[in-house]
Design an enzyme around this catalytic site. Structure first.
Site, PDB file in Angstrom:
ATOM      1  N   ASP A  36       0.824  -1.216   0.000  1.00 11.20           N
ATOM      2  CA  ASP A  36       0.000   0.000   0.000  1.00 11.20           C
ATOM      3  C   ASP A  36       0.858   1.266   0.000  1.00 11.20           C
ATOM      4  O   ASP A  36       0.530   2.254  -0.653  1.00 11.20           O
ATOM      5  CB  ASP A  36      -0.911   0.023   1.233  1.00 11.20           C
ATOM      6  N   GLU A  38       3.673   1.878  -1.312  1.00  9.78           N
ATOM      7  CA  GLU A  38       4.202   2.204  -2.634  1.00  9.78           C
ATOM      8  C   GLU A  38       3.119   2.863  -3.487  1.00  9.78           C
ATOM      9  O   GLU A  38       3.352   3.860  -4.165  1.00  9.78           O
ATOM     10  CB  GLU A  38       4.718   0.912  -3.300  1.00  9.78           C
ATOM     11  N   LYS A 118     -27.025 -13.745  -9.080  1.00 10.39           N
ATOM     12  CA  LYS A 118     -27.867 -12.552  -8.975  1.00 10.39           C
ATOM     13  C   LYS A 118     -27.452 -11.793  -7.720  1.00 10.39           C
ATOM     14  O   LYS A 118     -27.819 -12.159  -6.603  1.00 10.39           O
ATOM     15  CB  LYS A 118     -29.341 -12.928  -8.919  1.00 10.39           C
ATOM     16  N   GLU A 176     -24.122  -4.449 -11.276  1.00  8.26           N
ATOM     17  CA  GLU A 176     -24.662  -4.256  -9.929  1.00  8.26           C
ATOM     18  C   GLU A 176     -23.609  -3.640  -9.018  1.00  8.26           C
ATOM     19  O   GLU A 176     -22.456  -4.102  -8.998  1.00  8.26           O
ATOM     20  CB  GLU A 176     -25.077  -5.636  -9.389  1.00  8.26           C
ATOM     21  N   CYS A 415     -24.625 -21.636  37.005  1.00  8.41           N
ATOM     22  CA  CYS A 415     -23.891 -22.002  38.221  1.00  8.41           C
ATOM     23  C   CYS A 415     -24.004 -20.948  39.309  1.00  8.41           C
ATOM     24  O   CYS A 415     -23.434 -21.110  40.380  1.00  8.41           O
ATOM     25  CB  CYS A 415     -22.426 -22.272  37.901  1.00  8.41           C
ATOM     26  N   CYS A 436     -18.547 -24.061  36.520  1.00  6.38           N
ATOM     27  CA  CYS A 436     -19.811 -23.826  35.820  1.00  6.38           C
ATOM     28  C   CYS A 436     -20.083 -24.967  34.833  1.00  6.38           C
ATOM     29  O   CYS A 436     -19.273 -25.240  33.946  1.00  6.38           O
ATOM     30  CB  CYS A 436     -19.753 -22.492  35.076  1.00  6.38           C
TER      31      CYS A 436
END
Ligand code: D41
Length: 671
Positions: A36, A38, A118, A176, A415, A436
């Protein structure tokens, strides 16, 4: 032009082309070419040049993706060629009649169809003149839409200038605009931290982002685009023979086209595509609401023509809705393996995407607060990628007067231990630990997991009974279970009890990474477990590991290291480990396939293999010492490609890397 100026101008042209190439690789091919930093450097250089030479800036400069002055209204755009709508099919019978109508209309025995996805976004028309993007419009009513050019320019996967050898004079690309699930989630999280409005789903987010009059706002929204259709075109003879070839040409022009597509020539072929895509629908990185079938040859499309505003040559085959409305009967909490308290909405049963949903997760306390879900509310529930249904939003105007806001209980419902929430954590936790029963059950299920100790047949129904009857408290107790204890459980026959005893015994022969992973130490996932096993070589070394030694292990940072130390400093945990080791657990060195050594070789798997899953292929390769990587690079030794292999295969071909099919892979593995 002086010498200096012309070399600056050359540099400017170079930067435009190079930045466009880097954007295309990053946003369309999903294969970044440079870090990124660069890219940013080159982009800054472009901006600097433009600052000194404002007259050089054209509409298709990459600097023009960032918005200018906000609009007052969207102007109306008349579509040169109307944007049609699609008829829907929900059932097989409708598909059969679609195929029959096409065949009869064309007087043919068989017709070729192009199948595609779609996408659930917004239909858009992009107008390119001389290869330059000059206008973008929403579908609107099909005859005219809104001019959203400034907003569309901010979408990095949409080229501002087309590439390739054969660029038509006028080209209207239809497709789309949508949002990837991941981008959507990241964006919503960010909005939440700023206290801004969140969107209910990616479709709304895409629509809301395109409807911004200030394109600077749109620029911050992670929108994507896929091309799937054609409007105006000049010259007309640019058009290839078929829809599938058109999409191939689009790719050459630098336009993004989804690679999940196929040409078939029977109803069975259509059904198969529908089913295959349906099976992986939830794993796709974006939402789709169906698939689309189009008669492939343009000549045949023209012959079939239209009825009112929908073509006869195409149909959308929809999947059952994945969102429904129902009411919240109650909200209670579940306790996870690490004590995490998850609020769960108990719902009046509703069928979502073909499955009856009675519970939906509310994730955590903050989420309940944010969505303000109350008992008695009418809510939208969704079944999404992770299959656990979730509450999306509340239908506020249906809220009864007595709807009760939810409070996280202060005591664990299982518990009775105190529930605590640390300042920097999103989740509240039961402080009961393995005291628990809920946490114990989850810990046992994790220990028995296929990717941990792999105890087949030890499912949640059995674990519930084992813990509730106090037959099992810790994983070590599993290895002391006798036949009669198991055979007496509900819904457990002699045969199943026998099988379970056998799989418990078999699980004793395991590997150190599986065992470490199975312990369920917080933050120690499968891959960290592998790294720890490799580094320490045996269990006692890991049990006595010091912080600075742990920190030298690959990918282990302070959080993971401290979690291991705190786990190992509990005498209770050390006891369980000792008991497990004493019960005869043995660590096999990860088995190598006899005679084949692929160590030092890196493989990339892509597409669907004919007889095995990618996980299976990965396991075989790793057993032979090979490394399996996620993306193709110069370091890749082989790419194993099945059907529907996409960009990874292209990249392999580009880099001249050997490509194997499943047969060739099996040969290489000596099988
Ligand atoms: O993915 C889509 N949503 C999609 C929409 C698609 N893959 N293909 C489409 N093809 C057409 C025709 C055949 C009319 C060119 C469409 C749409 N139309 C469409 N989208 C919204 C209205 C119509």
């Amino acid at each position: 032009m002086s010498k200096g100026r012309s070399s600056e101008a050359d540099r400017y042209c170079y930067l435009q082309t190079e930045l466009a190439r880097l954007e295309h690789a990053y946003y369309v091919l999903d294969q970044p070419l440079v870090p990124d930093a660069e890219y940013d450097r080159l982009y800054r250089e472009l901006l600097d040049l433009e600052q000194n030479h404002p007259d050089w800036i054209t509409a298709d400069s990459l600097s023009q993706r960032v918005g200018g002055t906000p609009l007052k209204v969207f102007n109306e755009v008349k579509h040169a060629v109307p944007m049609l709508s699609l008829n829907n099919a929900f059932e097989e019978s409708e598909l059969v009649s679609f195929d029959r109508r096409c065949r009869e209309g064309l007087g043919l025995e068989t017709v070729e169809y192009a199948c595609e996805l779609k996408f659930d976004g917004l239909a858009i028309s992009l107008r390119y003149e001389g290869g330059v993007l000059i206008q973008a419009a929403t579908r609107g009513d099909g005859a005219s839409g809104e001019d959203v050019t400034a907003n569309i320019r901010t979408i990095h996967s949409i080229p501002l200038r087309l590439t390739g050898k054969k660029i038509p004079d006028v080209l209207e690309v239809r497709g789309e605009v949508f949002m990837h699930r991941k981008d959507f989630e990241r964006m919503n999280k960010h909005a939440a931290t700023l206290g801004e409005k969140e969107f209910a789903n990616p479709r709304n987010a895409a629509a809301g982002s395109l409807r911004q009059l200030d394109s600077k706002i749109t620029a911050k929204r992670p929108l994507s685009f896929f091309a799937y259709g054609l409007g105006a075109l000049e010259p007309a003879n640019w058009l290839p023979k078929s829809h599938s070839q058109l999409l191939d040409l689009y790719l050459e022009l630098g336009l993004p086209v989804c690679h999940e597509r196929r040409v078939v020539s029977s109803v069975e072929g259509l059904q198969q595509f529908y089913q295959e895509i349906g099976a992986k629908r939830n794993q796709l990185p974006y939402e789709i609401d169906g698939v689309v079938y189009k008669v492939n040859l343009f000549k045949q499309q023209n012959t079939l023509g239209f009825v009112s505003r929908a073509p006869r040559f195409a149909i959308a085959h929809k999947y059952p809705a994945q969102e429904e409305i129902t009411t919240v009967l109650d909200i209670n909490v579940q306790v996870g393996r690490t004590g995490a308290i998850t609020p769960v909405a108990r719902l009046s049963p509703v069928i979502v995407g073909g499955v009856t949903v009675t519970n939906a997760t509310l994730h955590n306390e903050d989420e309940v607060r944010r969505k303000d879900v109350r008992v008695g509310d009418t809510v939208v529930v969704r079944r999404a990628g992770d299959v656990i249904p979730e509450v999306v939003s509340v239908v506020l105007d249906r809220r009864p007067k007595n709807a009760k806001p939810f409070e996280i209980p202060s005591q664990c419902p299982i518990c009775d231990s105190h529930i605590e929430r640390l300042v920097d954590e999103a989740v509240a936790r039961c402080s009961g630990g393995l005291f628990c029963a809920a946490q114990r059950k989850q810990a046992l299920l994790h220990f028995a997991h296929r990717r941990a100790m792999d105890i087949e047949g030890l499912g949640d129904k059995i674990v519930d009974q084992l813990v509730d009857l106090n037959l099992v408290r810790t994983p070590a107790d599993l290895y002391r279970l006798g036949f009669s204890a198991l055979a007496n459980l509900e819904r457990m026959g002699d045969k199943s009890a026998d099988n379970l005893i056998q799989s418990i015994t078999q699980s004793k022969s395991t590997s150190l990474p599986r065992f470490i992973f199975g312990l369920g130490i917080r933050h120690v996932g499968e891959s960290t477990a592998k790294d720890l096993a490799k580094h320490f070589g045996n269990m006692h070394a890991l049990m006595d590991a010091q912080l600075d030694d742990l920190l030298t292990v690959n990918d282990v940072g302070p959080v993971v290291a401290n979690s291991i130390i705190s786990f190992m400093s509990e005498s209770h945990n050390r006891e369980v480990i000792e008991q497990l080791l004493a019960s005869g657990i043995e660590f096999q060195v990860e088995e190598r396939i006899a005679g084949v050594d692929l160590s030092g070789k890196t493989f990339v798997l892509t597409g669907t293999l004919p007889t095995m899953s990618r996980d299976q292929a990965k396991a075989l390769l790793e057993a032979a010492g090979a490394k399996v990587a996620g993306s193709v690079s110069q370091k890749t030794s082989y790419v194993v490609a099945g059907t529907d292999a996409g960009s990874k295969l292209e990249k392999a071909t580009e880099l001249g890397i050997s490509v194997l099919d499943e047969d060739a892979l099996m040969k290489l593995l000596g099988r």
